[in-house]
Design a protein around this motif. Sequence first.
Motif, mmCIF file in Angstrom:
data_model
loop_
_atom_site.group_PDB
_atom_site.id
_atom_site.type_symbol
_atom_site.label_atom_id
_atom_site.label_comp_id
_atom_site.label_asym_id
_atom_site.label_seq_id
_atom_site.Cartn_x
_atom_site.Cartn_y
_atom_site.Cartn_z
ATOM 1 N N ARG A 83 29.071 19.876 -26.938
ATOM 2 C CA ARG A 83 28.017 20.132 -25.957
ATOM 3 C C ARG A 83 27.066 18.956 -25.963
ATOM 4 N N VAL A 84 26.745 18.452 -24.778
ATOM 5 C CA VAL A 84 25.848 17.314 -24.620
ATOM 6 C C VAL A 84 24.624 17.783 -23.842
ATOM 7 N N ILE A 85 23.460 17.626 -24.421
ATOM 8 C CA ILE A 85 22.214 18.053 -23.798
ATOM 9 C C ILE A 85 21.461 16.822 -23.309
ATOM 10 N N GLY A 86 21.148 16.827 -22.025
ATOM 11 C CA GLY A 86 20.410 15.725 -21.432
ATOM 12 C C GLY A 86 19.017 16.141 -21.008
ATOM 13 N N THR A 87 18.342 15.257 -20.335
ATOM 14 C CA THR A 87 16.960 15.530 -19.921
ATOM 15 C C THR A 87 16.868 16.535 -18.785
ATOM 16 N N THR A 88 17.969 16.732 -18.028
ATOM 17 C CA THR A 88 17.916 17.645 -16.883
ATOM 18 C C THR A 88 19.008 18.704 -16.898
ATOM 19 N N ALA B 175 36.596 13.321 -16.882
ATOM 20 C CA ALA B 175 35.639 13.940 -15.964
ATOM 21 C C ALA B 175 34.298 14.200 -16.642
ATOM 22 N N ALA B 176 34.332 14.677 -17.894
ATOM 23 C CA ALA B 176 33.081 14.940 -18.602
ATOM 24 C C ALA B 176 32.293 13.649 -18.814
ATOM 25 N N LEU B 177 32.985 12.603 -19.246
ATOM 26 C CA LEU B 177 32.305 11.318 -19.444
ATOM 27 C C LEU B 177 31.760 10.773 -18.132
ATOM 28 N N ASP B 178 32.507 10.956 -17.061
ATOM 29 C CA ASP B 178 32.060 10.472 -15.756
ATOM 30 C C ASP B 178 30.808 11.208 -15.289
ATOM 31 N N ARG B 179 30.766 12.525 -15.520
ATOM 32 C CA ARG B 179 29.584 13.292 -15.120
ATOM 33 C C ARG B 179 28.357 12.841 -15.911
ATOM 34 N N ILE B 180 28.545 12.548 -17.177
ATOM 35 C CA ILE B 180 27.427 12.077 -17.996
ATOM 36 C C ILE B 180 26.945 10.717 -17.487
ATOM 37 N N ARG B 181 27.886 9.817 -17.217
ATOM 38 C CA ARG B 181 27.508 8.466 -16.776
ATOM 39 C C ARG B 181 26.814 8.476 -15.423
ATOM 40 N N CYS B 182 27.206 9.391 -14.548
ATOM 41 C CA CYS B 182 26.624 9.400 -13.201
ATOM 42 C C CYS B 182 25.296 10.149 -13.151
ATOM 43 N N GLY B 183 24.817 10.617 -14.310
ATOM 44 C CA GLY B 183 23.495 11.224 -14.361
ATOM 45 C C GLY B 183 23.445 12.708 -14.069
ATOM 46 N N ALA B 184 24.569 13.412 -14.183
ATOM 47 C CA ALA B 184 24.594 14.834 -13.854
ATOM 48 C C ALA B 184 23.687 15.660 -14.755
ATOM 49 N N ILE B 185 23.422 15.178 -15.974
ATOM 50 C CA ILE B 185 22.524 15.915 -16.878
ATOM 51 C C ILE B 185 21.320 15.052 -17.261
ATOM 52 N N GLY B 186 21.036 14.046 -16.458
ATOM 53 C CA GLY B 186 19.957 13.115 -16.788
ATOM 54 C C GLY B 186 20.389 12.178 -17.901
ATOM 55 N N THR B 187 19.498 11.814 -18.755
ATOM 56 C CA THR B 187 19.810 10.947 -19.897
ATOM 57 C C THR B 187 20.321 11.790 -21.052
ATOM 58 N N PRO B 188 21.505 11.507 -21.579
ATOM 59 C CA PRO B 188 21.997 12.294 -22.726
ATOM 60 C C PRO B 188 21.131 12.057 -23.956
ATOM 61 N N LEU B 189 20.733 13.157 -24.580
ATOM 62 C CA LEU B 189 19.846 13.071 -25.739
ATOM 63 C C LEU B 189 20.521 13.539 -27.024
ATOM 64 N N LEU B 190 21.198 14.692 -26.933
ATOM 65 C CA LEU B 190 21.776 15.337 -28.111
ATOM 66 C C LEU B 190 23.221 15.709 -27.836
ATOM 67 N N ALA B 191 24.059 15.553 -28.849
ATOM 68 C CA ALA B 191 25.448 15.987 -28.749
ATOM 69 C C ALA B 191 25.834 16.705 -30.023
ATOM 70 N N MET C 37 35.358 22.618 -18.591
ATOM 71 C CA MET C 37 34.025 22.011 -18.623
ATOM 72 C C MET C 37 33.017 22.899 -17.917
ATOM 73 N N MET C 38 31.844 23.028 -18.512
ATOM 74 C CA MET C 38 30.744 23.750 -17.880
ATOM 75 C C MET C 38 29.534 22.825 -17.815
ATOM 76 N N VAL C 39 29.042 22.614 -16.611
ATOM 77 C CA VAL C 39 27.837 21.820 -16.393
ATOM 78 C C VAL C 39 26.721 22.774 -16.005
ATOM 79 N N THR C 40 25.647 22.785 -16.792
ATOM 80 C CA THR C 40 24.520 23.680 -16.538
ATOM 81 C C THR C 40 23.286 22.869 -16.162
ATOM 82 N N LYS C 41 22.679 23.262 -15.046
ATOM 83 C CA LYS C 41 21.494 22.553 -14.561
ATOM 84 C C LYS C 41 20.616 23.547 -13.825
ATOM 85 N N GLN C 42 19.356 23.614 -14.207
ATOM 86 C CA GLN C 42 18.399 24.547 -13.594
ATOM 87 C C GLN C 42 18.965 25.964 -13.582
#
Length: 356
Positions: free
Chosen positions: A243-248, A134-150, A265-270
Amino acid sequence: MIRYAVVGAGWIAQEAFLPGIHQTRNSRVTVIVSGNRERADTLAKFHDIPHVISYDEFDKALENDLFDAVYVALPNSMHADYTIRAARAGKHILVEKPLADNLEDAEAMVTAAKEAGVYLMTAYRLHNEPGTIAALDRIRCGAIGTPLLAQLIFSNAPDEGNHRYSAEHWGGPLQDVGVYCINAARHIFGEEPIEATAIRQRPKHDPRFAEVDASIAATLRFPSGGIAQILASFQGALAETYRVIGTTGDITLDPAFRFEVPMRMMVTKQEMAEITDFPHVDHFAGMTAYFSDCIATRTPPESDGEEGVADMRVLLAIEEAARTGRTIKIDTPPRPTHPDHTTERRCPLTDRRLVF
């Protein structure tokens, strides 16, 4: 029903693999290969396993129709020998990670399986676990934008006297727990790292670390510009998270690696956080059920031998970087597949276990 021989009846076989296989519908253990006959006989009786053989009898057993696949749960330095012998006898192989203790042996294992027309699967149980998928799927589908840092952390100390403290068996925190972080980072970015830097720490007065590092910190750089920081330790308190930090936004998986606890899993956005608690499934049952499905349907496993070799290249680069203080280049072909919903398996937990 795919029949397995368990090669090595130590803690991981007792605690996880033997109990888990009862939770599958397509797998069973028919042989235990062990150097301790008394303990193996007791395990065999407890788990209804018909055959117990010694390591000296392994080659003879390979000639008989007692099992279809082997699960290699030996120290790292012994993986290649038993894997190659099993492959040449036409048996499929599920082998614990890291795949071997050197790149030459790891590649020989892959070659032996290909030449024999059997499947070699690296035992990355998290590739079949729902929280990880699920975590990998959320990253691939753009839930946090482009992954930058892990940032990936795994600290867990084995009991004193464990072979994981032995240089002979390529022990140490990088190989034992750091490999989980490396594997996760590669799939988080969907790429192979191109360089590694690292530092390590080994206390002078702790006898556990006479031969291996106590802790290691590594940084991996990926082609897209992604950066992964990996912290692995045999000295620190228990910790397992990434923890994976993306653009969004960002995604945290905590717990992230062990089979004894369910993932969260915790997804944080805005500044809004979405928390998902995943069911606690049997990791080893799911992994074995998946491999048995692959064998039965003649479908190559996703976490194949090349997957193990890819992590080996990173492990060795980090070791060299820590030893020399230099940035070490890594050259690995892109992986054709990654864990996804097709590799996920959900098997219930069990209390049926016997641990010495």
